[in-house]
Enzyme design. Sequence first.
Site, PDB file in Angstrom:
ATOM      1  N   GLU A  53       0.844  -1.208   0.000  1.00 53.64           N
ATOM      2  CA  GLU A  53       0.000   0.000   0.000  1.00 53.64           C
ATOM      3  C   GLU A  53       0.869   1.244   0.000  1.00 53.64           C
ATOM      4  O   GLU A  53       1.856   1.316   0.737  1.00 53.64           O
ATOM      5  CB  GLU A  53      -0.883  -0.030   1.250  1.00 53.64           C
ATOM      6  CG  GLU A  53      -2.265   0.481   1.016  1.00 53.64           C
ATOM      7  CD  GLU A  53      -3.049  -0.394   0.042  1.00 53.64           C
ATOM      8  OE1 GLU A  53      -3.168   0.011  -1.134  1.00 53.64           O
ATOM      9  OE2 GLU A  53      -3.534  -1.457   0.458  1.00 53.64           O
ATOM     10  N   THR A  89       2.757   2.112  -2.255  1.00 48.16           N
ATOM     11  CA  THR A  89       4.051   1.782  -2.863  1.00 48.16           C
ATOM     12  C   THR A  89       4.066   2.104  -4.353  1.00 48.16           C
ATOM     13  O   THR A  89       5.135   2.260  -4.934  1.00 48.16           O
ATOM     14  CB  THR A  89       4.363   0.276  -2.704  1.00 48.16           C
ATOM     15  OG1 THR A  89       3.242  -0.453  -3.205  1.00 48.16           O
ATOM     16  CG2 THR A  89       4.600  -0.106  -1.260  1.00 48.16           C
ATOM     17  N   SER A 129     -25.472   6.929 -15.858  1.00 50.44           N
ATOM     18  CA  SER A 129     -25.067   5.906 -14.894  1.00 50.44           C
ATOM     19  C   SER A 129     -26.171   5.684 -13.881  1.00 50.44           C
ATOM     20  O   SER A 129     -26.759   6.645 -13.374  1.00 50.44           O
ATOM     21  CB  SER A 129     -23.789   6.341 -14.158  1.00 50.44           C
ATOM     22  OG  SER A 129     -23.603   5.516 -13.011  1.00 50.44           O
ATOM     23  N   ALA A 144     -15.085   3.295  -1.933  1.00 46.93           N
ATOM     24  CA  ALA A 144     -14.857   2.399  -0.790  1.00 46.93           C
ATOM     25  C   ALA A 144     -13.440   1.850  -0.789  1.00 46.93           C
ATOM     26  O   ALA A 144     -13.124   0.917  -0.066  1.00 46.93           O
ATOM     27  CB  ALA A 144     -15.857   1.249  -0.819  1.00 46.93           C
ATOM     28  N   GLY A 145     -12.575   2.439  -1.614  1.00 53.44           N
ATOM     29  CA  GLY A 145     -11.206   1.929  -1.702  1.00 53.44           C
ATOM     30  C   GLY A 145     -11.125   0.643  -2.504  1.00 53.44           C
ATOM     31  O   GLY A 145     -10.111  -0.050  -2.489  1.00 53.44           O
ATOM     32  N   SER A 190     -13.735   1.682  -7.755  1.00 53.90           N
ATOM     33  CA  SER A 190     -14.829   1.838  -8.725  1.00 53.90           C
ATOM     34  C   SER A 190     -14.384   2.747  -9.862  1.00 53.90           C
ATOM     35  O   SER A 190     -14.867   2.611 -10.990  1.00 53.90           O
ATOM     36  CB  SER A 190     -16.072   2.416  -8.037  1.00 53.90           C
ATOM     37  OG  SER A 190     -15.873   3.755  -7.629  1.00 53.90           O
ATOM     38  N   GLU A 238      -7.536   9.393 -15.464  1.00 54.85           N
ATOM     39  CA  GLU A 238      -7.839   9.671 -14.051  1.00 54.85           C
ATOM     40  C   GLU A 238      -6.999  10.850 -13.537  1.00 54.85           C
ATOM     41  O   GLU A 238      -7.499  11.720 -12.830  1.00 54.85           O
ATOM     42  CB  GLU A 238      -7.617   8.417 -13.195  1.00 54.85           C
ATOM     43  CG  GLU A 238      -7.952   8.640 -11.731  1.00 54.85           C
ATOM     44  CD  GLU A 238      -8.556   7.448 -11.019  1.00 54.85           C
ATOM     45  OE1 GLU A 238      -8.907   6.439 -11.673  1.00 54.85           O
ATOM     46  OE2 GLU A 238      -8.711   7.526  -9.786  1.00 54.85           O
ATOM     47  N   ASP A 278      -4.536   0.451  -9.610  1.00 55.78           N
ATOM     48  CA  ASP A 278      -5.951   0.130  -9.805  1.00 55.78           C
ATOM     49  C   ASP A 278      -6.238  -0.264 -11.245  1.00 55.78           C
ATOM     50  O   ASP A 278      -6.945  -1.238 -11.521  1.00 55.78           O
ATOM     51  CB  ASP A 278      -6.822   1.337  -9.436  1.00 55.78           C
ATOM     52  CG  ASP A 278      -6.604   1.786  -8.010  1.00 55.78           C
ATOM     53  OD1 ASP A 278      -5.919   1.066  -7.260  1.00 55.78           O
ATOM     54  OD2 ASP A 278      -7.114   2.868  -7.651  1.00 55.78           O
ATOM     55  N   TYR A 311      -3.328  12.415   0.743  1.00 55.78           N
ATOM     56  CA  TYR A 311      -2.667  11.554  -0.251  1.00 55.78           C
ATOM     57  C   TYR A 311      -1.547  12.329  -0.935  1.00 55.78           C
ATOM     58  O   TYR A 311      -0.414  11.844  -1.058  1.00 55.78           O
ATOM     59  CB  TYR A 311      -3.713  11.081  -1.274  1.00 55.78           C
ATOM     60  CG  TYR A 311      -3.194  10.091  -2.292  1.00 55.78           C
ATOM     61  CD1 TYR A 311      -3.323   8.723  -2.097  1.00 55.78           C
ATOM     62  CD2 TYR A 311      -2.566  10.533  -3.456  1.00 55.78           C
ATOM     63  CE1 TYR A 311      -2.853   7.819  -3.029  1.00 55.78           C
ATOM     64  CE2 TYR A 311      -2.088   9.638  -4.396  1.00 55.78           C
ATOM     65  CZ  TYR A 311      -2.237   8.289  -4.184  1.00 55.78           C
ATOM     66  OH  TYR A 311      -1.760   7.398  -5.110  1.00 55.78           O
TER      67      TYR A 311
HETATM   68  P1  ADP Z   1     -12.895   4.313  -5.573  1.00 59.24           P
HETATM   69  O1  ADP Z   1     -12.194   4.189  -6.874  1.00 59.24           O
HETATM   70  O2  ADP Z   1     -12.103   3.804  -4.426  1.00 59.24           O
HETATM   71  O3  ADP Z   1     -14.259   3.704  -5.571  1.00 59.24           O
HETATM   72  P2  ADP Z   1     -12.677   7.079  -6.238  1.00 59.24           P
HETATM   73  O4  ADP Z   1     -12.926   8.320  -5.478  1.00 59.24           O
HETATM   74  O5  ADP Z   1     -11.358   6.869  -6.850  1.00 59.24           O
HETATM   75  O6  ADP Z   1     -13.098   5.864  -5.297  1.00 59.24           O
HETATM   76  O7  ADP Z   1     -13.718   6.991  -7.446  1.00 59.24           O
HETATM   77  C1  ADP Z   1     -15.077   7.192  -7.221  1.00 59.24           C
HETATM   78  C2  ADP Z   1     -15.621   8.092  -8.325  1.00 59.24           C
HETATM   79  O8  ADP Z   1     -15.584   7.403  -9.595  1.00 59.24           O
HETATM   80  C3  ADP Z   1     -17.071   8.463  -8.128  1.00 59.24           C
HETATM   81  O9  ADP Z   1     -17.187   9.616  -7.326  1.00 59.24           O
HETATM   82  C4  ADP Z   1     -17.534   8.715  -9.552  1.00 59.24           C
HETATM   83  O10 ADP Z   1     -17.153  10.009  -9.985  1.00 59.24           O
HETATM   84  C5  ADP Z   1     -16.728   7.715 -10.354  1.00 59.24           C
HETATM   85  N1  ADP Z   1     -17.483   6.463 -10.536  1.00 59.24           N
HETATM   86  C6  ADP Z   1     -17.104   5.237 -10.158  1.00 59.24           C
HETATM   87  N2  ADP Z   1     -18.040   4.308 -10.480  1.00 59.24           N
HETATM   88  C7  ADP Z   1     -19.030   4.968 -11.094  1.00 59.24           C
HETATM   89  C8  ADP Z   1     -20.295   4.576 -11.654  1.00 59.24           C
HETATM   90  N3  ADP Z   1     -20.723   3.318 -11.629  1.00 59.24           N
HETATM   91  N4  ADP Z   1     -21.062   5.549 -12.194  1.00 59.24           N
HETATM   92  C9  ADP Z   1     -20.654   6.829 -12.221  1.00 59.24           C
HETATM   93  N5  ADP Z   1     -19.496   7.252 -11.692  1.00 59.24           N
HETATM   94  C10 ADP Z   1     -18.679   6.347 -11.135  1.00 59.24           C
HETATM   95 MG    MG Z   2     -10.388   5.131  -7.386  1.00 60.20          MG
END
Ligand code: ADP
Ligand code: MG
Length: 416
Positions: free
Chosen positions: A45, A47, A79, A135-136, A139, A186, A198, A250
Amino acid sequence: MSAVRIPAWDAAEGGRRVRRLFAATFDAAPDGVWSAPGRVNLIGEHTDYNGGLALPIALPHRTYAALARRGDDVVRLVSAQEPSGVREVRLSDAVPGAVGGWAAYVVGVAWALREAGHDVGGFDVAIDSCVPFGAGLSSSAALEASVAVALDDLHGLGLAGRVDPAGAPTDDAGRAVLAALCVRAENEMAGAPTGGMDQAASLRARAGHALLLDCRDGSVRHVPFDLAAHGLALLVVDTRAEHSHVDGEYAQRRAACEEAARRLGVASLRDVADDPRGDGWALEALAAGPDGEVLVRRVRHVTSEIARVTALVAALDSGDVPAAGALMDASHASLRDDYEVSCRELDVAVEAARAAGALGARMTGGGFGGSAIALVAAGDVDHVADAVAAAFDAHDLPAPAVAVAVAGPPAGTTEV
Ligand code: ADP
Ligand code: MG
């Protein structure tokens, strides 16, 4: 107190949902459905931006994208997780800073592909996902990767190859290129200064394996990861804690590492981790300078964490899987005490899991909220999950959500 489960949709369910959303929004059928997994990092982590090692697995939880090409350069996107409705962006207007919110992740992938010289035009896209948001569990990379493999396929770019029936990607070099473009999306379009772990996990992982990622040269090795064969399971706990200062913290950790590397005269802290003399000389040198005490602890986390990745891979290779537990515990202590990126919810989750019999537990992801993981006997999953939920209740924290993680396949086409 029983813990809430995070459901993982199968391909049929994900495909059905996203086709329905596409039809309801755009009144047409998509050209196809693609999907990409979230990830959980077993160890390694903070790293990735130090040229170090990380060891994620792809989750069974995936983001689904239904796409159709358009004849112009407009992107329309919707979405199920974003109630604000349909967004519309012209690719010719899409430059860093010009696209806000979640659309930046999607449009950013098309922008990065075009920047790399690929002839990518407009498209309609509908997204739905069972990867928990923020949620880390990544997504954001799941979203980028689902769009990246879709555009690769629809435009015949030939980078993503296929995912074979065993869940292995056939073209790792092409996927490494796609992963780098998703990182650009990103970093530059969404403005999130994340490292590359990721995107690599979502695009380059292999089912049934952990992905040993060397962030210095981008190389990977697939390490067999079959906990069930050892009577074990990996429990993921989404603490549902979100802390507002995450981005600033971060960036500060990253800046501290860069400053330490500069003072030590090395390209990255990986050089210190690999130094045959150990890291003692570097910690001594840093201790003598300004902010020495803090820099020593930050660097000590990074070098020890890189060593723990190597040790955990050795444990998996030799079949001594329970040895992973102690390494996970040590990783958590280092992240909490030296790197200072844990928080109350993560500490409660980790301690409750251990008290309920977990072999080891740690926070995973960037920290300040997000998720923890615990290595548990397969028969103890419910007991440990419920014990963590009870501990949250006793600490007046909102109920966490849990999932059992097995190493799933990477991003690809979803046949329905
Ligand atoms: P993590 O990647 O840990 O879930 P992040 O803050 O890096 O958290 O990314 C979350 C962001 O990615 C959300 O706030 C949104 O902008 C975008 N995102 C992720 N999944 C979706 C989805 N299914 N629909 C729309 N936006 C998404
Ligand atoms: Mg993310």
